[in-house]
Structure formats: C-alpha cells, structure tokens
Design an enzyme around this catalytic site. Structure first.
Site, PDB file in Angstrom:
ATOM      1  N   ARG A 142      -3.489 -10.184   4.686  1.00 28.75           N
ATOM      2  CA  ARG A 142      -3.843 -10.236   3.259  1.00 28.75           C
ATOM      3  C   ARG A 142      -2.658  -9.691   2.474  1.00 28.75           C
ATOM      4  O   ARG A 142      -2.331  -8.519   2.601  1.00 28.75           O
ATOM      5  CB  ARG A 142      -5.093  -9.390   3.027  1.00 28.75           C
ATOM      6  CG  ARG A 142      -5.589  -9.350   1.589  1.00 28.75           C
ATOM      7  CD  ARG A 142      -6.826  -8.464   1.471  1.00 28.75           C
ATOM      8  NE  ARG A 142      -7.346  -8.441   0.123  1.00 28.75           N
ATOM      9  CZ  ARG A 142      -6.867  -7.671  -0.850  1.00 28.75           C
ATOM     10  NH1 ARG A 142      -5.850  -6.864  -0.620  1.00 28.75           N
ATOM     11  NH2 ARG A 142      -7.400  -7.706  -2.054  1.00 28.75           N
ATOM     12  N   LYS A 201       0.813  -1.221   0.000  1.00 27.21           N
ATOM     13  CA  LYS A 201       0.000   0.000   0.000  1.00 27.21           C
ATOM     14  C   LYS A 201       0.844   1.268   0.000  1.00 27.21           C
ATOM     15  O   LYS A 201       2.022   1.260   0.380  1.00 27.21           O
ATOM     16  CB  LYS A 201      -1.000  -0.041   1.151  1.00 27.21           C
ATOM     17  CG  LYS A 201      -2.123  -1.017   0.806  1.00 27.21           C
ATOM     18  CD  LYS A 201      -3.285  -1.015   1.725  1.00 27.21           C
ATOM     19  CE  LYS A 201      -4.340  -1.994   1.160  1.00 27.21           C
ATOM     20  NZ  LYS A 201      -5.396  -2.290   2.131  1.00 27.21           N
TER      21      LYS A 201
HETATM   22  N1  HH2 Z   1      -7.327  -3.967   0.583  1.00 30.14           N
HETATM   23  C1  HH2 Z   1      -7.605  -3.966  -0.747  1.00 30.14           C
HETATM   24  C2  HH2 Z   1      -8.655  -4.767  -1.240  1.00 30.14           C
HETATM   25  N2  HH2 Z   1      -9.386  -5.544  -0.408  1.00 30.14           N
HETATM   26  N3  HH2 Z   1      -9.831  -6.371   1.758  1.00 30.14           N
HETATM   27  C3  HH2 Z   1      -9.567  -6.388   3.072  1.00 30.14           C
HETATM   28  N4  HH2 Z   1     -10.281  -7.170   3.899  1.00 30.14           N
HETATM   29  N5  HH2 Z   1      -8.561  -5.619   3.619  1.00 30.14           N
HETATM   30  C4  HH2 Z   1      -7.802  -4.799   2.851  1.00 30.14           C
HETATM   31  O1  HH2 Z   1      -6.912  -4.109   3.392  1.00 30.14           O
HETATM   32  C5  HH2 Z   1      -8.057  -4.752   1.432  1.00 30.14           C
HETATM   33  C6  HH2 Z   1      -9.110  -5.569   0.917  1.00 30.14           C
HETATM   34  C7  HH2 Z   1      -6.795  -3.133  -1.680  1.00 30.14           C
HETATM   35  O2  HH2 Z   1      -5.671  -3.809  -2.171  1.00 30.14           O
HETATM   36  P1  HH2 Z   1      -5.569  -4.512  -3.607  1.00 30.14           P
HETATM   37  O3  HH2 Z   1      -6.578  -5.598  -3.760  1.00 30.14           O
HETATM   38  O4  HH2 Z   1      -4.160  -4.931  -3.789  1.00 30.14           O
HETATM   39  O5  HH2 Z   1      -5.877  -3.329  -4.651  1.00 30.14           O
HETATM   40  P2  HH2 Z   1      -7.162  -2.919  -5.497  1.00 30.14           P
HETATM   41  O6  HH2 Z   1      -8.257  -2.525  -4.572  1.00 30.14           O
HETATM   42  O7  HH2 Z   1      -6.673  -1.764  -6.357  1.00 30.14           O
HETATM   43  O8  HH2 Z   1      -7.588  -4.112  -6.320  1.00 30.14           O
END
Ligand code: HH2
Length: 262
Positions: free
Chosen positions: A246, A196
């Site tokens: 995660r 992040k």
């Molecule tokens: N962060 C993201 C997406 N889903 N779910 C939970 N429970 N906790 C989190 O911190 C979280 C999440 C964002 O990260 P990422 O999937 O890598 O990116 P994007 O939203 O751009 O797909």
C-alpha cells in the site's frame, strides 16, 4: 495498492485530495501509473487522530468510489460498518479494515476483506506499545481473525501487520525482518509502510548540511522526503513474499516491484 486519502488531515497527504475532483484525478493518475487497486479512505487513522462522523466519511468517499470503480478495483479504507456497506454499494470490492472487525460486512456482500493488526485505537496506540514477541502476537491475532472471516464466508481474506499502528520503530523493523512468519500462514499479505514516521526516524534529517543547532532534534526526515525509504521497504516486503504493498508513490513502486518479480 495506491493510497487515496479524501481527508483534510492524513499524516501523509492531508488536504491534497479532499476536493472530489482532485481525488478522482489523482486516482486516475495512479491507475495510469499501474495501480491494481485504489484504496479510498475518508478518515485519518494517524496516531492521535479522532474518529470521523460516518455521514461525513461517506460524503467524502462515495463520489470518488463511484467515479473510479468502473476503471479499477477499489477498496474502501474504513473501520465503520455503515461506510463499508455504502462503499460496496458504490462499487468497492474490497474492505480494507484497520480495526479487523468488519468481516461480516464483507461476507454478506461477497467482497474481499483486509484484516490489519492495530494495538488499541489511533487516539492512544502510540503510547508506549509493548509486546513480548511482536511477530508471534500479530500473527496469532491475524490468523484468528482471518479464519473467522473465512468461516463466515468472506471469499478472499488478506492479512496486514499494521506497520506503525501501536508499534515503535523496533516493532516495525522486527515485523518486516520476519515477514515470512506471516507469509507462511498462507493468507495473502499486504504491507503498508509508505511515508510512515519510522522511516523518517531511521533516515534522519535530509538536511545533513545544515548546522546541527538548526536541525530538529532528533533529526527526522519530512513526509515528502521518504520516497526512497518507502521504495526500499516495498521492495523488501515483496521479496519476502508480500502479495501487495500500500503506497503513495505508485509509479516508482510498480517499477521496483516488477524488477523484483523478474
Ligand atoms: N496505513 C494507513 C491507513 N490504512 N491500511 C492498511 N491495510 N495498512 C496500513 O498500513 C494502513 C492502512 C495509514 O496511512 P495513511 O492512509 O497514509 O495515513 P492516514 O491514516 O493519516 O490517512
């Protein structure tokens, strides 16, 4: 929990796994590396992102969930009811809900549910987020949602502070520093900090050798340059009592977490 974004535009890995075969291959890789759960998402929720049509979101995630569910516990990362329901039909046994609003879907199907805290929506959440006491506010929001879900019959409820979702770097650090306040609620805690942007801001440019004038201002470590920072946070979180992290880099995280546990 290994992250599998079947999207063209995720901040962390957008476009790498949009093709279902590439996504399934990466999911199997993460299982081999020791992931207990694979989190399949078809909508980016990065700051500034727009909602994805539910039909398109289903089209992205369902074949991947169907292929992986016989091999590992699959969660679906969605804030859309129709997508969560279809994902459960396809084999998902956990709803990872960044909107913390789909507990009824999980209750009806008898699957686990993750309530994550977010301020506003992805489109607007990073516009000067303010809290009097970020830990107290996140905690009371999550406990309220989690208790409501238990009362509605959800068999297993997780809580997640939502690192980066309507929080600046200071808020993220405060939540991580005082993670015990969430662990103390008794609900299992999930933390997602992998890759992040607050890590990039704290780490600065890894190109420290380059002349300052050529560096971005202020220097920010690139997404692919946040592995060690992500590992440090995962280790910190598990040591503070988080029951799941995660992450994008499963293999090094599993090793770090096993050592913390030992
Ligand atoms: N962060 C993201 C997406 N889903 N779910 C939970 N429970 N906790 C989190 O911190 C979280 C999440 C964002 O990260 P990422 O999937 O890598 O990116 P994007 O939203 O751009 O797909």
């Amino acid at each position: 929990m290994g992250v599998l974004n079947v999207t063209p535009d995720s901040f962390s890995d957008g476009g790498r796994y949009l093709d279902p075969e590439a996504a399934i291959r990466h999911g199997l890789e993460m299982i081999a590396e020791g992931a207990d759960v694979v989190d399949v998402g078809g909508e980016s929720t990065r700051p500034g992102s727009r909602p994805v049509d539910a039909t398109e979101e289903r089209r992205r995630v369902l074949p991947v969930i169907e292929a992986l569910a016989p091999h590992v516990r699959v969660s679906v990362d969605t804030r859309t009811r129709a997508v969560a329901e279809a994902a459960i039909e396809a084999g998902a046994t956990m709803v990872n809900d960044v909107s913390a609003s789909l507990h009824e879907v999980a209750a009806a199907a008898g699957v686990s549910w993750v309530a994550m805290h977010m301020r506003g929506t992805p489109e607007t959440m990073q516009a000067e987020p303010r809290y009097d006491d970020v830990v107290a506010e996140v905690r009371s929001f999550l406990v309220e949602r989690a208790e409501r879900a238990l009362a509605a019959g959800v068999p297993e409820v997780w809580i997640d502070p939502g690192i980066g979702f309507g929080k600046d770097t200071g808020h993220n650090l405060e939540l991580l520093a005082r993670l015990g306040a969430l662990v103390d609620t008794g609900f299992p805690v999930l933390v997602g900090a992998s890759r992040k942007s607050f890590l990039g801001r704290l780490l600065g440019s890894s190109d420290a050798g380059r002349p300052l004038a050529d560096q971005p201002t202020p220097p920010v470590a690139a997404v692919d340059d946040r592995v060690e920072g992500s590992l440090a946070v995962a280790t910190w979180a598990v040591d503070a009592g988080a029951r799941m992290v995660r992450v994008h880099e499963v293999r090094p995280t599993v090793q770090a977490v096993r050592l913390v546990a030992a």
